[in-house]
Design a protein around this motif. Structure first.
Motif, PDB file in Angstrom:
ATOM      1  N   MET A  68       0.825  -1.204   0.000  1.00  0.00           N
ATOM      2  CA  MET A  68       0.000   0.000   0.000  1.00  0.00           C
ATOM      3  C   MET A  68       0.862   1.260   0.000  1.00  0.00           C
ATOM      4  SD  MET A  68      -2.921   1.086  -0.228  1.00  0.00           S
ATOM      5  CE  MET A  68      -4.231   2.107   0.219  1.00  0.00           C
ATOM      6  N   LYS A  69       1.966   1.227   0.749  1.00  0.00           N
ATOM      7  CA  LYS A  69       2.798   2.413   0.837  1.00  0.00           C
ATOM      8  C   LYS A  69       3.320   2.824  -0.546  1.00  0.00           C
ATOM      9  CE  LYS A  69       6.793   4.588   2.747  1.00  0.00           C
ATOM     10  NZ  LYS A  69       7.705   4.739   3.830  1.00  0.00           N
ATOM     11  N   GLU A  70       3.743   1.872  -1.352  1.00  0.00           N
ATOM     12  CA  GLU A  70       4.275   2.182  -2.677  1.00  0.00           C
ATOM     13  C   GLU A  70       3.236   2.933  -3.520  1.00  0.00           C
ATOM     14  OE1 GLU A  70       5.742  -0.083  -6.710  1.00  0.00           O
ATOM     15  OE2 GLU A  70       5.911  -1.147  -4.811  1.00  0.00           O
ATOM     16  N   ILE A  71       2.000   2.502  -3.446  1.00  0.00           N
ATOM     17  CA  ILE A  71       0.922   3.159  -4.201  1.00  0.00           C
ATOM     18  C   ILE A  71       0.722   4.590  -3.700  1.00  0.00           C
ATOM     19  CG2 ILE A  71      -1.580   3.159  -4.619  1.00  0.00           C
ATOM     20  CD1 ILE A  71      -1.359   0.044  -4.545  1.00  0.00           C
ATOM     21  N   LEU A  72       0.718   4.779  -2.385  1.00  0.00           N
ATOM     22  CA  LEU A  72       0.527   6.118  -1.820  1.00  0.00           C
ATOM     23  C   LEU A  72       1.688   7.044  -2.159  1.00  0.00           C
ATOM     24  CD1 LEU A  72      -1.003   5.227   1.650  1.00  0.00           C
ATOM     25  CD2 LEU A  72      -2.191   6.101  -0.378  1.00  0.00           C
ATOM     26  N   VAL A  73       2.903   6.515  -2.129  1.00  0.00           N
ATOM     27  CA  VAL A  73       4.071   7.328  -2.500  1.00  0.00           C
ATOM     28  C   VAL A  73       3.944   7.768  -3.957  1.00  0.00           C
ATOM     29  CG1 VAL A  73       6.579   7.272  -2.913  1.00  0.00           C
ATOM     30  CG2 VAL A  73       5.648   6.387  -0.767  1.00  0.00           C
ATOM     31  N   ARG A  74       3.579   6.839  -4.830  1.00  0.00           N
ATOM     32  CA  ARG A  74       3.428   7.184  -6.244  1.00  0.00           C
ATOM     33  C   ARG A  74       2.317   8.223  -6.440  1.00  0.00           C
ATOM     34  NH1 ARG A  74       5.589   4.205 -10.379  1.00  0.00           N
ATOM     35  NH2 ARG A  74       3.741   4.539 -11.659  1.00  0.00           N
TER      36      ARG A  74
ATOM     37  N   ASN B  68       0.750  13.709  -7.558  1.00  0.00           N
ATOM     38  CA  ASN B  68       0.027  14.924  -7.183  1.00  0.00           C
ATOM     39  C   ASN B  68       0.946  16.137  -7.260  1.00  0.00           C
ATOM     40  OD1 ASN B  68      -2.385  16.265  -5.868  1.00  0.00           O
ATOM     41  ND2 ASN B  68      -0.820  16.653  -4.323  1.00  0.00           N
ATOM     42  N   HIS B  69       2.136  16.023  -6.688  1.00  0.00           N
ATOM     43  CA  HIS B  69       3.082  17.144  -6.704  1.00  0.00           C
ATOM     44  C   HIS B  69       3.508  17.455  -8.145  1.00  0.00           C
ATOM     45  CE1 HIS B  69       6.129  19.924  -5.438  1.00  0.00           C
ATOM     46  NE2 HIS B  69       7.073  19.202  -6.007  1.00  0.00           N
ATOM     47  N   TRP B  70       3.803  16.429  -8.921  1.00  0.00           N
ATOM     48  CA  TRP B  70       4.210  16.613 -10.313  1.00  0.00           C
ATOM     49  C   TRP B  70       3.111  17.327 -11.109  1.00  0.00           C
ATOM     50  CZ3 TRP B  70       1.682  14.463 -14.551  1.00  0.00           C
ATOM     51  CH2 TRP B  70       2.310  14.645 -15.785  1.00  0.00           C
TER      52      TRP B  70
ATOM     53  N   SER C   6       2.413  20.560  -1.403  1.00  0.00           N
ATOM     54  CA  SER C   6       2.283  19.239  -2.028  1.00  0.00           C
ATOM     55  C   SER C   6       3.584  18.454  -1.918  1.00  0.00           C
ATOM     56  CB  SER C   6       1.793  19.341  -3.478  1.00  0.00           C
ATOM     57  OG  SER C   6       2.695  19.994  -4.316  1.00  0.00           O
ATOM     58  N   LEU C   7       4.723  19.134  -1.913  1.00  0.00           N
ATOM     59  CA  LEU C   7       6.001  18.452  -1.706  1.00  0.00           C
ATOM     60  C   LEU C   7       6.094  17.930  -0.270  1.00  0.00           C
ATOM     61  CD1 LEU C   7       8.766  17.562  -2.730  1.00  0.00           C
ATOM     62  CD2 LEU C   7       9.632  19.850  -2.109  1.00  0.00           C
ATOM     63  N   ARG C   8       5.612  18.711   0.702  1.00  0.00           N
ATOM     64  CA  ARG C   8       5.608  18.242   2.104  1.00  0.00           C
ATOM     65  C   ARG C   8       4.789  16.961   2.239  1.00  0.00           C
ATOM     66  NH1 ARG C   8       5.917  23.747   3.648  1.00  0.00           N
ATOM     67  NH2 ARG C   8       3.676  24.049   3.661  1.00  0.00           N
ATOM     68  N   LEU C   9       3.627  16.931   1.585  1.00  0.00           N
ATOM     69  CA  LEU C   9       2.806  15.723   1.643  1.00  0.00           C
ATOM     70  C   LEU C   9       3.558  14.544   1.027  1.00  0.00           C
ATOM     71  CD1 LEU C   9       0.146  14.224   2.220  1.00  0.00           C
ATOM     72  CD2 LEU C   9      -0.621  14.946  -0.054  1.00  0.00           C
ATOM     73  N   GLN C  10       4.150  14.763  -0.126  1.00  0.00           N
ATOM     74  CA  GLN C  10       4.911  13.702  -0.791  1.00  0.00           C
ATOM     75  C   GLN C  10       6.015  13.175   0.128  1.00  0.00           C
ATOM     76  OE1 GLN C  10       6.686  14.915  -4.534  1.00  0.00           O
ATOM     77  NE2 GLN C  10       8.213  13.326  -4.404  1.00  0.00           N
ATOM     78  N   GLU C  11       6.777  14.065   0.725  1.00  0.00           N
ATOM     79  CA  GLU C  11       7.878  13.655   1.609  1.00  0.00           C
ATOM     80  C   GLU C  11       7.351  12.953   2.855  1.00  0.00           C
ATOM     81  OE1 GLU C  11      11.077  13.650   0.813  1.00  0.00           O
ATOM     82  OE2 GLU C  11      10.441  14.416  -1.129  1.00  0.00           O
TER      83      GLU C  11
ATOM     84  N   GLN D  89       8.226   9.051   4.064  1.00  0.00           N
ATOM     85  CA  GLN D  89       8.817   8.756   5.370  1.00  0.00           C
ATOM     86  C   GLN D  89       7.916   7.914   6.275  1.00  0.00           C
ATOM     87  OE1 GLN D  89      12.013   9.538   6.022  1.00  0.00           O
ATOM     88  NE2 GLN D  89      12.049  10.343   3.944  1.00  0.00           N
ATOM     89  N   ALA D  90       6.644   7.866   5.973  1.00  0.00           N
ATOM     90  CA  ALA D  90       5.682   7.179   6.849  1.00  0.00           C
ATOM     91  C   ALA D  90       5.907   5.666   6.836  1.00  0.00           C
ATOM     92  CB  ALA D  90       4.255   7.493   6.406  1.00  0.00           C
TER      93      ALA D  90
END
Length: 163
Positions: free
Chosen positions: A1-7, A12-14, A88-93, A97-98
């Motif tokens: 699940m984490k991989e999907i959320l990171v992508r 979103n940021h892109w 949006s970059l903060r959310l991505q980072e 890290q989560a």
């Protein structure tokens, strides 16, 4: 699940960056003009996107009373776009890290007075990104109404994540 959320958070940021690059080429009159949409201008729509991503991010930080960063904002359109991109970059980072355990945690919040919501963190991340996708679509339509000929495609399949 984490991989999907990171992508998805990276996408979103892109996608936000793609539209900001076009919008920053417009003049002050264009960004304040009402070409039709939920909000009366590109400026107001960008502020709504910044606000939404910020509120979701604060909820992920377990902030009890999230603060709307746009409530007292009196800066320029460029500054609003830059703040939105930083958010949006903060959310991505944060998602990168989560831990899986953190992403499976449930948060509780009150979106409106008297309303109480519990939501898994993974769903909150998805909600934040989906909200932005919806309003990016409105930005695209507004740009077209303003006569912008080259609006970048921000479909997910066009996103090429950095390895």
């Amino acid at each position: 699940m984490k991989e999907i959320l990171v992508r998805f958070a990276s996408y979103n940021h892109w996608a936000n960056q793609q539209l900001v690059a076009v919008m920053l080429k417009l003049n002050a009159e264009q960004v304040m003009q009402d070409p039709g949409g939920t909000f009366p201008s590109l400026f107001k729509t960008v502020c709504h996107l910044w606000q939404g991503e910020s509120i979701w991010y604060q909820r992920l930080q377990l902030t009890e009373q999230p603060v709307d960063p746009t409530a007292s904002f009196s800066g320029s359109f460029t500054e609003a776009c830059e703040a939105w991109l930083r958010q949006s970059l903060r959310l991505q980072e944060w998602v990168k890290q989560a831990t899986e355990a953190r992403l499976n945690h449930t948060i509780a919040f009150a979106p409106r007075k008297g309303e109480q919501v519990k939501l898994p963190v993974r769903d909150a991340v998805m909600d934040s990104c989906n909200h932005s996708t919806f309003y990016r679509g409105q930005l695209v339509r507004m740009l077209q109404q303003l006569g912008v000929k080259r609006v970048p495609a921000t479909d997910y399949h066009r996103f090429k994540p950095k390895k």
